[in-house]
Write an enzyme that holds these catalytic residues in place. Structure first.
Site, PDB file in Angstrom:
ATOM      1  N   LYS A 187       0.869  -1.183   0.000  1.00 39.86           N
ATOM      2  CA  LYS A 187       0.000   0.000   0.000  1.00 39.86           C
ATOM      3  C   LYS A 187       0.903   1.229   0.000  1.00 39.86           C
ATOM      4  O   LYS A 187       1.443   1.623   1.027  1.00 39.86           O
ATOM      5  CB  LYS A 187      -0.884  -0.030   1.253  1.00 39.86           C
ATOM      6  CG  LYS A 187      -2.238   0.649   1.108  1.00 39.86           C
ATOM      7  CD  LYS A 187      -2.210   2.120   0.796  1.00 39.86           C
ATOM      8  CE  LYS A 187      -2.010   2.998   2.004  1.00 39.86           C
ATOM      9  NZ  LYS A 187      -1.842   4.433   1.630  1.00 39.86           N
ATOM     10  N   GLY A 240       6.511   4.869   8.423  1.00 40.98           N
ATOM     11  CA  GLY A 240       5.716   6.093   8.426  1.00 40.98           C
ATOM     12  C   GLY A 240       5.832   6.772   9.770  1.00 40.98           C
ATOM     13  O   GLY A 240       6.802   6.554  10.510  1.00 40.98           O
ATOM     14  N   GLU A 263       8.942   1.083  11.347  1.00 40.08           N
ATOM     15  CA  GLU A 263      10.039   2.037  11.057  1.00 40.08           C
ATOM     16  C   GLU A 263       9.396   3.414  11.100  1.00 40.08           C
ATOM     17  O   GLU A 263       8.664   3.771  10.172  1.00 40.08           O
ATOM     18  CB  GLU A 263      10.610   1.784   9.651  1.00 40.08           C
ATOM     19  CG  GLU A 263      11.302   0.452   9.477  1.00 40.08           C
ATOM     20  CD  GLU A 263      12.715   0.445  10.040  1.00 40.08           C
ATOM     21  OE1 GLU A 263      13.150   1.468  10.613  1.00 40.08           O
ATOM     22  OE2 GLU A 263      13.371  -0.601   9.913  1.00 40.08           O
ATOM     23  N   CYS A 298      13.599  10.440   7.478  1.00 43.86           N
ATOM     24  CA  CYS A 298      13.321  10.005   8.852  1.00 43.86           C
ATOM     25  C   CYS A 298      14.522  10.254   9.762  1.00 43.86           C
ATOM     26  O   CYS A 298      14.368  10.617  10.921  1.00 43.86           O
ATOM     27  CB  CYS A 298      12.936   8.536   8.861  1.00 43.86           C
ATOM     28  SG  CYS A 298      14.085   7.518   7.931  1.00 43.86           S
ATOM     29  N   GLU A 397       9.000  16.128  15.229  1.00 42.64           N
ATOM     30  CA  GLU A 397       9.548  15.868  13.899  1.00 42.64           C
ATOM     31  C   GLU A 397       8.892  16.829  12.909  1.00 42.64           C
ATOM     32  O   GLU A 397       7.692  16.767  12.680  1.00 42.64           O
ATOM     33  CB  GLU A 397       9.263  14.419  13.490  1.00 42.64           C
ATOM     34  CG  GLU A 397       9.923  14.047  12.181  1.00 42.64           C
ATOM     35  CD  GLU A 397       9.601  12.623  11.743  1.00 42.64           C
ATOM     36  OE1 GLU A 397       8.443  12.191  11.890  1.00 42.64           O
ATOM     37  OE2 GLU A 397      10.514  11.953  11.221  1.00 42.64           O
TER      38      GLU A 397
HETATM   39  P1  NAD Z   1       2.174   8.447   7.621  1.00 42.81           P
HETATM   40  O1  NAD Z   1       2.309   7.713   8.885  1.00 42.81           O
HETATM   41  O2  NAD Z   1       1.177   9.546   7.544  1.00 42.81           O
HETATM   42  O3  NAD Z   1       1.800   7.453   6.432  1.00 42.81           O
HETATM   43  C1  NAD Z   1       2.571   6.309   6.139  1.00 42.81           C
HETATM   44  C2  NAD Z   1       1.707   5.281   5.450  1.00 42.81           C
HETATM   45  O4  NAD Z   1       0.686   4.867   6.363  1.00 42.81           O
HETATM   46  C3  NAD Z   1       0.979   5.810   4.201  1.00 42.81           C
HETATM   47  O5  NAD Z   1       0.931   4.796   3.235  1.00 42.81           O
HETATM   48  C4  NAD Z   1      -0.419   6.098   4.727  1.00 42.81           C
HETATM   49  O6  NAD Z   1      -1.417   6.014   3.733  1.00 42.81           O
HETATM   50  C5  NAD Z   1      -0.591   4.990   5.745  1.00 42.81           C
HETATM   51  N1  NAD Z   1      -1.584   5.285   6.781  1.00 42.81           N
HETATM   52  C6  NAD Z   1      -1.915   6.502   7.277  1.00 42.81           C
HETATM   53  N2  NAD Z   1      -2.892   6.353   8.214  1.00 42.81           N
HETATM   54  C7  NAD Z   1      -3.156   5.028   8.302  1.00 42.81           C
HETATM   55  C8  NAD Z   1      -4.048   4.252   9.090  1.00 42.81           C
HETATM   56  N3  NAD Z   1      -4.889   4.809   9.968  1.00 42.81           N
HETATM   57  N4  NAD Z   1      -4.039   2.912   8.923  1.00 42.81           N
HETATM   58  C9  NAD Z   1      -3.201   2.330   8.040  1.00 42.81           C
HETATM   59  N5  NAD Z   1      -2.344   3.005   7.257  1.00 42.81           N
HETATM   60  C10 NAD Z   1      -2.320   4.346   7.393  1.00 42.81           C
HETATM   61  O7  NAD Z   1       3.634   8.949   7.247  1.00 42.81           O
HETATM   62  P2  NAD Z   1       4.079   9.825   6.011  1.00 42.81           P
HETATM   63  O8  NAD Z   1       3.662  11.235   6.259  1.00 42.81           O
HETATM   64  O9  NAD Z   1       3.650   9.169   4.732  1.00 42.81           O
HETATM   65  O10 NAD Z   1       5.671   9.687   6.083  1.00 42.81           O
HETATM   66  C11 NAD Z   1       6.458  10.451   6.911  1.00 42.81           C
HETATM   67  C12 NAD Z   1       6.846   9.685   8.159  1.00 42.81           C
HETATM   68  O11 NAD Z   1       7.516   8.475   7.799  1.00 42.81           O
HETATM   69  C13 NAD Z   1       7.809  10.445   9.027  1.00 42.81           C
HETATM   70  O12 NAD Z   1       7.403  10.347  10.368  1.00 42.81           O
HETATM   71  C14 NAD Z   1       9.134   9.710   8.799  1.00 42.81           C
HETATM   72  O13 NAD Z   1      10.049   9.839   9.861  1.00 42.81           O
HETATM   73  C15 NAD Z   1       8.681   8.317   8.617  1.00 42.81           C
HETATM   74  N6  NAD Z   1       9.705   7.511   7.945  1.00 42.81           N
HETATM   75  C16 NAD Z   1      10.430   6.602   8.677  1.00 42.81           C
HETATM   76  C17 NAD Z   1      11.437   5.838   8.077  1.00 42.81           C
HETATM   77  C18 NAD Z   1      12.249   4.825   8.858  1.00 42.81           C
HETATM   78  O14 NAD Z   1      12.932   4.020   8.244  1.00 42.81           O
HETATM   79  N7  NAD Z   1      12.227   4.845  10.185  1.00 42.81           N
HETATM   80  C19 NAD Z   1      11.696   6.009   6.716  1.00 42.81           C
HETATM   81  C20 NAD Z   1      10.952   6.933   5.999  1.00 42.81           C
HETATM   82  C21 NAD Z   1       9.950   7.679   6.629  1.00 42.81           C
END
Ligand code: NAD
Length: 494
Positions: A187, A240, A263, A298, A397
């Site tokens: 997804k 995320g 992650e 991240c 963040e």
């Molecule tokens: P997000 O958490 O908003 O979304 C991530 C994914 O989760 C998307 O595909 C989104 O559609 C899905 N999602 C959102 N709400 C959901 C729910 N209720 N149920 C299931 N899925 C859901 O994050 P973002 O804004 O897309 O990305 C930024 C974040 O990702 C930052 O916090 C960043 O630090 C983190 N990140 C972490 C790493 C790592 O390796 N630790 C790497 C890249 C990004």
């Protein structure tokens, strides 16, 4: 290649708006949603939107393919042949992936060409190499017993990924999951839905069985949630925000106790001790560490913990290095900063600039919408000085090009400030003292520590967080093992 050329190539792209289930391109049952080019605010495409019913279908196809054994029981060498071919095809489609992610989320095309696509291809090849290196054990037993352990795939893996490295974050999950013999339902983030479908398509072109690799686009709150709650999903692998990561744990508890790999976010400290070996290199690296990928990383080094003894010298050097980061057209190969992913993200980051000022930090430069780029979601790189650990700009963040200098006094203070966060993804340490380096590396609560460098490494590194940065590790040998489960077989030799 000239900038015009990339624009021409972009204009000539036929965007695939469907997603991929059971080996076929399919329309979702939820209508369409628009994906916007953040460089100019124009609609790129109306993308097929999935629903929980589409997730049901994708998981059912994934499970059917898994149970057939066509992939999960394929001979290791044959599975490796498919995945090496898959890597070759992704590499051969470098331009396609580069253009799609750049158009979707604003990343400079040169980053896609030099970092994201080669990094993704390398990840597939590395994880593929693990396939016939995985072993079980035999243990000491009584004479009439043979005991051995084997590794088996889990079943259907749900991969939910963010938009900051759309291709690479997907590959970091999909490649080890497939290498271990699982089926996958991916997804993508709704902000960057265009590239994933091509990955699934190319896997089938490489000889991967239909149904093993599926992609469903759509909102996290409906489609992502349905995937994470699904009773036939054996593991959800999530990258995320920390906020949504916590929901994954709830979904697992509310459904089938699936394995959860997280992650999540970060607030990475870069500790710059007074005895650092080369201030110019440290300043240059620190600027890249926060402004690279527009700070949408991240492990972005957003907290610069600078020893008071070198504060002014570092500040001067950092400011000069920052001038090299100039927002511009991401389809121009010279550009090293594109727009932020969405206008919503731009608003959020600009909001943090106001928060920082209101908290009493000094804005040394940037944090504005650059002149002439008002049509895109741009934010000029920014630096706050005079920041302390209690401020929101030091705790939350921001996920944008905003650095904060927090003055420190010596090693004990450095440890205290570095660890004063809910996050623990990564840390940078700059010192020429061996003892200081190892002491800080040991004391700082972070999954990855870089000494006298930042954001370097290769696929052998486990990448993941301590504390609320998550529980899993991506990359590395062990990541493939994390997509398997161990079976113990105890044989009575009668
Ligand atoms: P997000 O958490 O908003 O979304 C991530 C994914 O989760 C998307 O595909 C989104 O559609 C899905 N999602 C959102 N709400 C959901 C729910 N209720 N149920 C299931 N899925 C859901 O994050 P973002 O804004 O897309 O990305 C930024 C974040 O990702 C930052 O916090 C960043 O630090 C983190 N990140 C972490 C790493 C790592 O390796 N630790 C790497 C890249 C990004």
């Amino acid at each position: 290649m000239s900038a015009t050329n990339w624009h021409e190539k972009a204009a000539g792209l036929a965007l695939e708006t469907r997603f991929f289930i059971g080996g076929d391109l399919v329309e979702g049952t939820g209508g369409h949603f628009e994906t916007i080019n953040p460089a100019n605010g124009l609609v790129l495409a109306a993308v097929s939107q999935g629903t929980p019913a589409d997730i049901d279908r994708a998981v059912a196809d994934g499970l059917k393919a898994y149970k057939s054994g066509a992939w999960s029981r394929m001979a290791p060498r044959d599975r490796m042949t498919v995945l090496y071919k898959f890597a070759d095809l992704v590499e051969a489609n470098t331009e396609l992936f580069a253009l799609l992610d750049t158009l979707d989320m604003g990343k400079p095309i040169s980053d896609m060409i030099n970092i994201d696509v080669p990094g993704s291809v390398h990840c597939i090849r590395y994880t593929t190499e693990v396939i016939d290196k995985m072993t079980g054990t035999t243990t000491a037993t009584p004479d009439n017993v043979l005991h051995y352990t084997t590794r088996e795939p889990l079943g259907v893996v749900g991969a939910i990924v963010p938009w900051n490295y759309p291709l690479m974050m997907a590959i970091w999950k999909v490649a080890p999951a497939l290498a271990a013999g699982n089926s996958v339902v991916l997804k993508p983030a709704e902000q960057s839905p265009l590239s994933a479908v091509h990955l699934a398509r190319l896997f089938v072109e490489a000889g991967g069985p239909a149904g093993v690799f599926n992609v469903v686009n759509g909102p996290g709150e409906t489609v992502g949630r349905a995937l994470a709650l699904h009773n036939d999903v054996a593991k959800v692998s999530f990258t995320g925000s920390t906020e949504v990561g916590k929901l994954m744990l709830q979904y697992a508890g509310q459904s089938n106790m699936k394995k959860v790999a997280l992650e999540c976010g970060g607030k990475t400290p870069q500790v710059l001790m007074a005895d650092l070996p080369d201030l110019a290199t440290a300043a240059k690296t620190a600027a890249f560490g926060i402004y690279g990928n527009m700070g949408e990383v991240c492990n972005a080094g957003s907290r610069l913990l600078v020893d008071r003894k070198i504060h002014d010298e570092f500040l001067y050097s950092f400011m000069r290095e920052s001038e090299n980061f100039v927002p511009g057209d991401p389809l121009n190969e010279e550009t090293n900063m594109g727009p932020l992913v969405t206008f919503e993200q731009q608003k959020r980051v600009l909001g943090y600039i106001d928060i920082g000022k209101n908290e009493g930090a000094s804005l040394a430069f940037g944090g504005n919408v650059p002149q002439g780029l008002e049509k895109g979601a741009y934010v000029a790189p920014a630096l706050f000085t005079g920041v302390n650990s209690d401020m929101r700009i030091a705790r939350e963040e921001i996920f944008g090009p905003v650095a904060a200098i927090i003055p420190i006094d010596g090693i004990e203070n450095a440890i205290e400030v570095a660890n004063d966060t809910i996050y623990g993804l990564a840390a940078g340490i700059w010192t020429s003292n061996l003892t200081t380096a190892h002491r800080l590396a040991r004391e700082i609560e972070a999954g990855t520590v870089w000494v006298n460098c930042f954001d370097e490494g290769d696929m052998t590194q486990p990448f993941g967080g301590y504390k609320q940065s998550g529980s899993a590790r991506d990359k590395c040998f062990d990541t493939v093992l994390a997509y398997t489960q161990q079976k113990s077989t105890w044989v009575k030799l009668v």
